[in-house]
Design a protein around this motif. Structure first.
Motif, PDB file in Angstrom:
ATOM      1  N   ALA A 121      -3.856  -6.383  -4.284  1.00 32.77           N
ATOM      2  CA  ALA A 121      -4.428  -5.628  -5.404  1.00 32.77           C
ATOM      3  C   ALA A 121      -4.680  -4.175  -4.995  1.00 32.77           C
ATOM      4  N   GLY A 122      -5.192  -3.993  -3.779  1.00 28.36           N
ATOM      5  CA  GLY A 122      -5.440  -2.641  -3.290  1.00 28.36           C
ATOM      6  C   GLY A 122      -4.161  -1.840  -3.145  1.00 28.36           C
ATOM      7  N   LEU A 123      -3.109  -2.477  -2.623  1.00 21.40           N
ATOM      8  CA  LEU A 123      -1.834  -1.780  -2.455  1.00 21.40           C
ATOM      9  C   LEU A 123      -1.243  -1.370  -3.799  1.00 21.40           C
ATOM     10  N   VAL A 124      -1.361  -2.233  -4.803  1.00 17.09           N
ATOM     11  CA  VAL A 124      -0.843  -1.915  -6.138  1.00 17.09           C
ATOM     12  C   VAL A 124      -1.598  -0.727  -6.733  1.00 17.09           C
ATOM     13  N   LEU A 125      -2.931  -0.746  -6.627  1.00 17.26           N
ATOM     14  CA  LEU A 125      -3.739   0.340  -7.196  1.00 17.26           C
ATOM     15  C   LEU A 125      -3.487   1.665  -6.481  1.00 17.26           C
ATOM     16  N   VAL A 126      -3.474   1.635  -5.149  1.00 17.73           N
ATOM     17  CA  VAL A 126      -3.233   2.865  -4.397  1.00 17.73           C
ATOM     18  C   VAL A 126      -1.815   3.367  -4.637  1.00 17.73           C
ATOM     19  N   GLY A 127      -0.850   2.446  -4.693  1.00 21.02           N
ATOM     20  CA  GLY A 127       0.523   2.846  -4.993  1.00 21.02           C
ATOM     21  C   GLY A 127       0.636   3.478  -6.372  1.00 21.02           C
ATOM     22  N   GLY A 128      -0.087   2.918  -7.348  1.00 21.53           N
ATOM     23  CA  GLY A 128      -0.097   3.506  -8.682  1.00 21.53           C
ATOM     24  C   GLY A 128      -0.705   4.892  -8.684  1.00 21.53           C
ATOM     25  N   PHE A 129      -1.758   5.079  -7.886  1.00 12.76           N
ATOM     26  CA  PHE A 129      -2.373   6.407  -7.805  1.00 12.76           C
ATOM     27  C   PHE A 129      -1.399   7.421  -7.210  1.00 12.76           C
ATOM     28  N   ILE A 130      -0.706   7.036  -6.134  1.00 12.40           N
ATOM     29  CA  ILE A 130       0.226   7.961  -5.478  1.00 12.40           C
ATOM     30  C   ILE A 130       1.351   8.356  -6.435  1.00 12.40           C
ATOM     31  N   ALA A 131       1.908   7.361  -7.150  1.00 12.07           N
ATOM     32  CA  ALA A 131       2.990   7.663  -8.088  1.00 12.07           C
ATOM     33  C   ALA A 131       2.519   8.604  -9.190  1.00 12.07           C
ATOM     34  N   ARG A 132       1.315   8.369  -9.695  1.00 12.57           N
ATOM     35  CA  ARG A 132       0.783   9.217 -10.760  1.00 12.57           C
ATOM     36  C   ARG A 132       0.474  10.617 -10.238  1.00 12.57           C
ATOM     37  N   ALA A 133      -0.101  10.695  -9.030  1.00 17.81           N
ATOM     38  CA  ALA A 133      -0.447  12.000  -8.468  1.00 17.81           C
ATOM     39  C   ALA A 133       0.794  12.854  -8.238  1.00 17.81           C
ATOM     40  N   LEU A 134       1.886  12.229  -7.817  1.00 17.48           N
ATOM     41  CA  LEU A 134       3.128  12.973  -7.601  1.00 17.48           C
ATOM     42  C   LEU A 134       3.721  13.464  -8.913  1.00 17.48           C
TER      43      LEU A 134
END
Length: 473
Positions: free
Chosen positions: A228-241
């Motif tokens: 769950a943490g990896l999905v959320l952090v990955g979503g944040f990185i994709a959105r931030a980029l």
């Protein structure tokens, strides 16, 4: 300014580990199982992670001086309430208050000092400011053991009061009032990013903290929050980029070689520091039969060594650059960990403490070099994001180190009960610690070299890297 920030931060860094030696006593006092009591420590660490990414946004809204005083005041309130807790639930809740305040303070401490230094004498600056963060994990259990030897567990939190009160007084007198002008543009909070990154980081840390003797990485209690943490952090990185501006944390900072390489080394350094700080007390208690206070006192030489390293590492960083210092330091950390992979139940304590002292010197230098290198060549407004990124990298590395080495230790101990058999299990775990530390040595070559002062048009000195890589400039 450095003294002001250090005084205020001491309570925060000690509180990360000072309670660890009191968990067994708290379980008895509150008549609660250890699985519940451990939330006194775990809840604090999770709360710290929730607010680390908010530090940069909050500073841009109210200014660093005001934010520091507000966060320190909140930590003082949390400490007082924790000392007066009447149940496990109330203690955990009040520890969350402490953690939420501490999460803002730690990256803010680096940001304020690095912005004031304007790229000058980075080694000297880091030698001073990293004293509490380096000694906290090492001396926290020692201080906790001494307090419990002289008083009850409530004094673990009362001890924070003088740090907070004096720290707030000093901050009002010495920190510059950097509140933004009333007509300056207001930075909007990235709410979506907040809802992705903060719980995502906390979920990663929670999953890693659940690894113990009975649960490995394949267990649902560990695997579900990790994924769950990896999905959320990955979503944040994709959105931030995808965003041009306004992200909670600017992940494009990794385009700077200094930030990317420093974060990687701090991740591996966190494994070596926090992982070994889990193995060493356990070795003394399980193999040597030492009580918690004695186990903490035996670790003092490593703390003294880390303190000695501050001035030396800072001096050489400013003369030969962070790359050389980190390369030598990480190599010595790996080499000085090898003797622990040969420990037995009868290893001489004097030799053990001598090895700890040498390892402390190497470890102190290994942490200060990448911390300072991360800020080489950055603009004033980029420093808060670099502070947040490097802080998160070190803490996640520490959680990974503890989780991995606990699993390795448990698998090699098995059903062993004799001191000799237990010592063999610790030998295997220390070999893992050596290997994970050695992996950092070649990565040190990616750090920026010796910065050279320049004279921009505004007259402010700023460091640039001697290397030709434009991302490191």
């Amino acid at each position: 300014m450095a003294i002001t920030l250090i005084v205020g931060a001491l309570g925060v860094v000690f509180d990360t580990t000072i309670v660890s030696v009191a968990l067994n006593g708290l379980a008895k006092d509150f008549d609660a199982p250890l699985s519940t009591i451990q939330w006194v420590s775990t809840g604090y660490m999770l709360a710290v992670f929730v607010t680390i990414p908010l530090a940069g946004w909050a500073q841009s809204r109210i200014g660093g001086r005001r934010l520091w005083i507000v966060a320190l005041g909140a930590f003082l309130v949390g400490s007082l309430l924790s000392a007066l807790a009447w149940s496990v639930t109330s203690l955990v809740v009040f520890r969350l208050v402490q953690g939420l305040a501490g999460g803002v303070m730690m990256p803010l401490m680096y940001t304020l000092l690095m912005q004031a230094a304007k790229g000058r004498n980075i080694g000297k600056v880091m030698a001073v400011i990293t004293v509490p963060t380096a000694l906290g994990p090492i001396l926290g259990p020692v201080l906790g053991g001494l307090i419990l030897h002289l008083a009850d567990w409530r004094w673990l939190f009362f001890v924070n009061i003088p740090f907070c009160v004096v720290g707030m007084w000093l901050a009002r007198r010495t920190l510059l009032d950097d509140r933004p002008a009333p007509d300056s543009p207001r930075t909007r909070l990235d709410v979506v990013g907040l809802l992705l990154l903060c719980p995502g980081s906390a979920a990663l840390l929670y999953g890693l903290s659940q690894v113990d003797g009975s649960t490995d990485f394949a267990g649902a209690r560990v695997l579900v929050p990790l994924l769950a943490g990896l999905v959320l952090v990955g979503g944040f990185i994709a959105r931030a980029l995808a965003l041009d501006t306004g992200s909670l944390v600017d992940v494009r900072m990794f385009r700077h070689r200094s930030v990317a390489s420093s974060s990687t080394l701090l991740f591996l350094g966190g494994i070596s520091l926090f992982g070994s700080m889990t193995l060493l007390p356990l070795y003394f208690q399980q193999v040597r039969g030492a009580p918690p206070l004695d186990a903490g006192l035996l670790l003092i030489p490593q703390g003294v060594g880390a303190l000695v390293a501050r001035g030396l590492a800072g001096k050489y960083m400013d003369s030969v650059g962070p790359r050389v210092v980190a390369l030598v330091a990480f190599a010595f950390v790996a080499a000085s960990t090898v003797p622990f992979a040969f420990v037995t139940a009868e290893t001489n304590e004097v030799l053990f403490m001598a090895a700890l002292f040498i390892r402390g010197i190497a470890l102190g230098a290994a942490m200060i070099a990448p911390m300072g290198a991360a800020f080489v060549g950055l603009e004033h407004q980029e420093i808060p994001d670099a502070s947040i990124i490097t802080r998160v990298a070190q803490q996640i590395g520490g959680a990974v180190g503890v989780a991995v080495l606990v699993v390795v230790l448990q698998q090699n101990i098995g059903d062993a009960h004799t001191p000799g058999a237990l010592a063999g299990g610790f030998d295997h775990a220390f070999w893992w610690c050596v290997a994970l530390t050695a992996a950092a040595v070649p990565l040190c070559l990616l750090l920026p070299g010796l910065p050279e002062p320049t004279a921009p048009a505004d007259g402010k000195a700023r460091g640039t890297d001697r290397t030709t890589d434009s991302s490191a400039q």
